[in-house]
Design a protein around this motif. Structure first.
Motif, PDB file in Angstrom:
ATOM      1  N   GLY A 283       0.840  -1.190   0.000  1.00 54.87           N
ATOM      2  CA  GLY A 283       0.000   0.000   0.000  1.00 54.87           C
ATOM      3  C   GLY A 283       0.873   1.236   0.000  1.00 54.87           C
ATOM      4  N   THR A 284       0.416   2.294   0.675  1.00 59.18           N
ATOM      5  CA  THR A 284       1.190   3.532   0.747  1.00 59.18           C
ATOM      6  C   THR A 284       1.238   4.038   2.181  1.00 59.18           C
ATOM      7  OG1 THR A 284      -0.777   4.871   0.268  1.00 59.18           O
ATOM      8  CG2 THR A 284       0.627   4.244  -1.609  1.00 59.18           C
ATOM      9  N   LEU A 285       2.323   4.729   2.500  1.00 61.34           N
ATOM     10  CA  LEU A 285       2.471   5.426   3.775  1.00 61.34           C
ATOM     11  C   LEU A 285       2.580   6.910   3.460  1.00 61.34           C
ATOM     12  CD1 LEU A 285       2.939   5.189   6.889  1.00 61.34           C
ATOM     13  CD2 LEU A 285       5.397   5.294   6.379  1.00 61.34           C
ATOM     14  N   SER A 286       1.722   7.721   4.098  1.00 62.74           N
ATOM     15  CA  SER A 286       1.709   9.163   3.841  1.00 62.74           C
ATOM     16  C   SER A 286       1.934   9.927   5.138  1.00 62.74           C
ATOM     17  CB  SER A 286       0.365   9.588   3.227  1.00 62.74           C
ATOM     18  OG  SER A 286       0.118   8.887   2.022  1.00 62.74           O
ATOM     19  N   PHE A 287       2.708  11.014   5.058  1.00 62.65           N
ATOM     20  CA  PHE A 287       2.979  11.847   6.224  1.00 62.65           C
ATOM     21  C   PHE A 287       3.448  13.216   5.758  1.00 62.65           C
ATOM     22  CE2 PHE A 287       6.581   9.180   5.159  1.00 62.65           C
ATOM     23  CZ  PHE A 287       7.668  10.036   5.142  1.00 62.65           C
ATOM     24  N   LEU A 288       3.544  14.153   6.700  1.00 61.20           N
ATOM     25  CA  LEU A 288       3.989  15.510   6.403  1.00 61.20           C
ATOM     26  C   LEU A 288       5.354  15.762   7.019  1.00 61.20           C
ATOM     27  CD1 LEU A 288       0.747  17.621   7.090  1.00 61.20           C
ATOM     28  CD2 LEU A 288       1.666  16.947   4.863  1.00 61.20           C
ATOM     29  N   VAL A 289       6.218  16.430   6.269  1.00 62.97           N
ATOM     30  CA  VAL A 289       7.498  16.909   6.784  1.00 62.97           C
ATOM     31  C   VAL A 289       7.576  18.395   6.464  1.00 62.97           C
ATOM     32  CG1 VAL A 289      10.004  16.745   6.673  1.00 62.97           C
ATOM     33  CG2 VAL A 289       8.621  14.675   6.459  1.00 62.97           C
ATOM     34  N   GLU A 290       7.468  19.227   7.510  1.00 64.36           N
ATOM     35  CA  GLU A 290       7.469  20.682   7.339  1.00 64.36           C
ATOM     36  C   GLU A 290       6.444  21.112   6.286  1.00 64.36           C
ATOM     37  OE1 GLU A 290      11.438  21.969   6.606  1.00 64.36           O
ATOM     38  OE2 GLU A 290      12.101  21.538   8.655  1.00 64.36           O
ATOM     39  N   SER A 291       5.220  20.628   6.455  1.00 66.84           N
ATOM     40  CA  SER A 291       4.065  20.964   5.613  1.00 66.84           C
ATOM     41  C   SER A 291       4.130  20.372   4.210  1.00 66.84           C
ATOM     42  CB  SER A 291       3.885  22.496   5.501  1.00 66.84           C
ATOM     43  OG  SER A 291       3.706  23.062   6.782  1.00 66.84           O
TER      44      SER A 291
ATOM     45  N   GLU B 264       9.661   2.054  -3.239  1.00 69.52           N
ATOM     46  CA  GLU B 264      10.307   3.059  -4.090  1.00 69.52           C
ATOM     47  C   GLU B 264      10.299   4.391  -3.357  1.00 69.52           C
ATOM     48  OE1 GLU B 264       9.793   5.156  -8.505  1.00 69.52           O
ATOM     49  OE2 GLU B 264       8.444   3.562  -7.858  1.00 69.52           O
ATOM     50  N   VAL B 265      11.455   5.028  -3.280  1.00 73.26           N
ATOM     51  CA  VAL B 265      11.566   6.336  -2.634  1.00 73.26           C
ATOM     52  C   VAL B 265      11.989   7.344  -3.694  1.00 73.26           C
ATOM     53  CG1 VAL B 265      12.724   7.695  -0.853  1.00 73.26           C
ATOM     54  CG2 VAL B 265      12.182   5.287  -0.425  1.00 73.26           C
ATOM     55  N   ASP B 266      11.074   8.255  -4.051  1.00 70.34           N
ATOM     56  CA  ASP B 266      11.422   9.238  -5.079  1.00 70.34           C
ATOM     57  C   ASP B 266      12.325  10.320  -4.477  1.00 70.34           C
ATOM     58  OD1 ASP B 266       9.824  11.191  -3.781  1.00 70.34           O
ATOM     59  OD2 ASP B 266       8.056  10.614  -4.931  1.00 70.34           O
ATOM     60  N   PRO B 267      12.935  11.160  -5.312  1.00 69.22           N
ATOM     61  CA  PRO B 267      13.881  12.164  -4.792  1.00 69.22           C
ATOM     62  C   PRO B 267      13.288  13.075  -3.727  1.00 69.22           C
ATOM     63  CG  PRO B 267      14.128  11.953  -7.162  1.00 69.22           C
ATOM     64  CD  PRO B 267      12.928  11.129  -6.790  1.00 69.22           C
ATOM     65  N   ALA B 268      12.033  13.497  -3.900  1.00 71.97           N
ATOM     66  CA  ALA B 268      11.424  14.400  -2.914  1.00 71.97           C
ATOM     67  C   ALA B 268      11.265  13.707  -1.566  1.00 71.97           C
ATOM     68  CB  ALA B 268      10.069  14.892  -3.425  1.00 71.97           C
ATOM     69  N   ALA B 269      10.818  12.444  -1.586  1.00 75.53           N
ATOM     70  CA  ALA B 269      10.668  11.693  -0.337  1.00 75.53           C
ATOM     71  C   ALA B 269      12.029  11.452   0.300  1.00 75.53           C
ATOM     72  CB  ALA B 269       9.956  10.368  -0.598  1.00 75.53           C
ATOM     73  N   GLY B 270      13.034  11.156  -0.529  1.00 78.15           N
ATOM     74  CA  GLY B 270      14.383  10.950  -0.010  1.00 78.15           C
ATOM     75  C   GLY B 270      14.920  12.194   0.667  1.00 78.15           C
ATOM     76  N   GLU B 271      14.676  13.365   0.071  1.00 78.59           N
ATOM     77  CA  GLU B 271      15.122  14.620   0.677  1.00 78.59           C
ATOM     78  C   GLU B 271      14.414  14.871   2.001  1.00 78.59           C
ATOM     79  OE1 GLU B 271      14.715  17.839  -2.024  1.00 78.59           O
ATOM     80  OE2 GLU B 271      16.129  17.024  -3.502  1.00 78.59           O
ATOM     81  N   ALA B 272      13.123  14.532   2.068  1.00 80.67           N
ATOM     82  CA  ALA B 272      12.369  14.726   3.308  1.00 80.67           C
ATOM     83  C   ALA B 272      12.925  13.851   4.426  1.00 80.67           C
ATOM     84  CB  ALA B 272      10.891  14.418   3.072  1.00 80.67           C
ATOM     85  N   ILE B 273      13.221  12.588   4.113  1.00 80.81           N
ATOM     86  CA  ILE B 273      13.778  11.678   5.120  1.00 80.81           C
ATOM     87  C   ILE B 273      15.174  12.134   5.526  1.00 80.81           C
ATOM     88  CG2 ILE B 273      14.526   9.307   5.556  1.00 80.81           C
ATOM     89  CD1 ILE B 273      12.247   8.398   3.690  1.00 80.81           C
TER      90      ILE B 273
END
Length: 250
Positions: A177-185, A214-223
């Motif tokens: 499935g998917t995991l969704s969350f916010l990092v600095e809005s 799969e971790v896209d660039p935006a998600a990778g930057e957030a982590i």
């Protein structure tokens, strides 16, 4: 068979035994723990470990002049030394940095902070440890969705490879499935698979481990941003020009 990674910790306590409970808590948590409250005894334990001590936790109440002596006697890099306890004054912190100490656990660190700092030291000290993603302790609200079923949960820790969730368990091992969350809005959504779960669906204490597909660039930057923020809270940085004051403090 793969090579086993040593995860040996020496807890060097003061005479009051303030780190005794910590040593007991760490036993069985993927670490082999050695405990001593006498430097000669600690040196014997380090010698018996044949140079395979990966990290040394020591009381922040120790005399500062012991720090370089500890690294030498325990046969570890100064970067493997972790002071734990009440934060000393700035001059002492600067002196610790001058002597090569890089991580701290000031005051009353949370369990997840202790695990993170120890893992970070192992990550830096052991070349084999780099194969594993550093897990960032968090208390981040999130939502997991599997086959259209959505549930609110909390991310206990996260890395570029996956996350550990507390509560809100939906689905079973192997479900995707998917995991969704916010990092600095900023909204982050990552395709995920449940790799293990303990507890029943709907149990607020259920715990599950996710693997990210799969971790896209935006998600990778957030982590990475989460990781850098936690590192900043526990890192001892040597300030430019602080050497003279540090030498006087030591």
């Amino acid at each position: 068979m793969g090579m086993e990674i040593d995860r040996r910790i020496l807890v060097f306590d003061g005479p009051e035994g303030e780190l005794q409970r910590l040593a007991l808590d760490l036993i069985g948590r993927d670490f082999e723990v050695h405990y001593a409250n006498d430097i000669d005894e600690a040196q014997i334990l380090a010698h018996e470990a044949k140079g395979r001590i990966n990290a040394v936790l020591f009381s922040s109440s120790m005399e500062l002049e012991r720090v370089p002596d500890m690294a030498r006697r325990f046969n570890v890099s100064p970067a493997a030394l972790i002071p734990i306890g009440p934060r000393p004054d700035d001059r002492v912190v600067a002196a610790l940095a001058f002597h090569g100490v890089r991580w701290h656990l000031w005051d009353e660190p949370a369990d997840e902070s202790i695990r993170f700092v120890i893992s970070s030291v192992l990550f830096e000290q052991d070349p084999l440890e780099i194969r594993y993603h550093r897990r960032v302790p968090t208390n981040l609200p999130a939502r997991i969705e599997i086959d259209g079923a959505k549930s609110d949960t909390t991310i206990r820790d996260i890395s570029l490879g996956g996350a550990c969730l507390l509560g809100g368990l939906t689905g079973k091992e192997g479900d995707e499935g998917t995991l969704s969350f916010l990092v600095e809005s900023e909204a982050v959504t990552i395709p995920s698979r449940i790799v293990w779960a303990v507890g029943d669906v709907g149990d607020p204490l259920a715990v599950a481990g996710l693997s990210f597909l799969e971790v896209d660039p935006a998600a990778g930057e957030a982590i990475d941003g989460l990781l850098e923020a936690v590192i900043a809270r526990h890192r001892i940085e040597k300030r430019p020009g602080a050497g003279t004051d540090a030498e006087r403090a030591s």
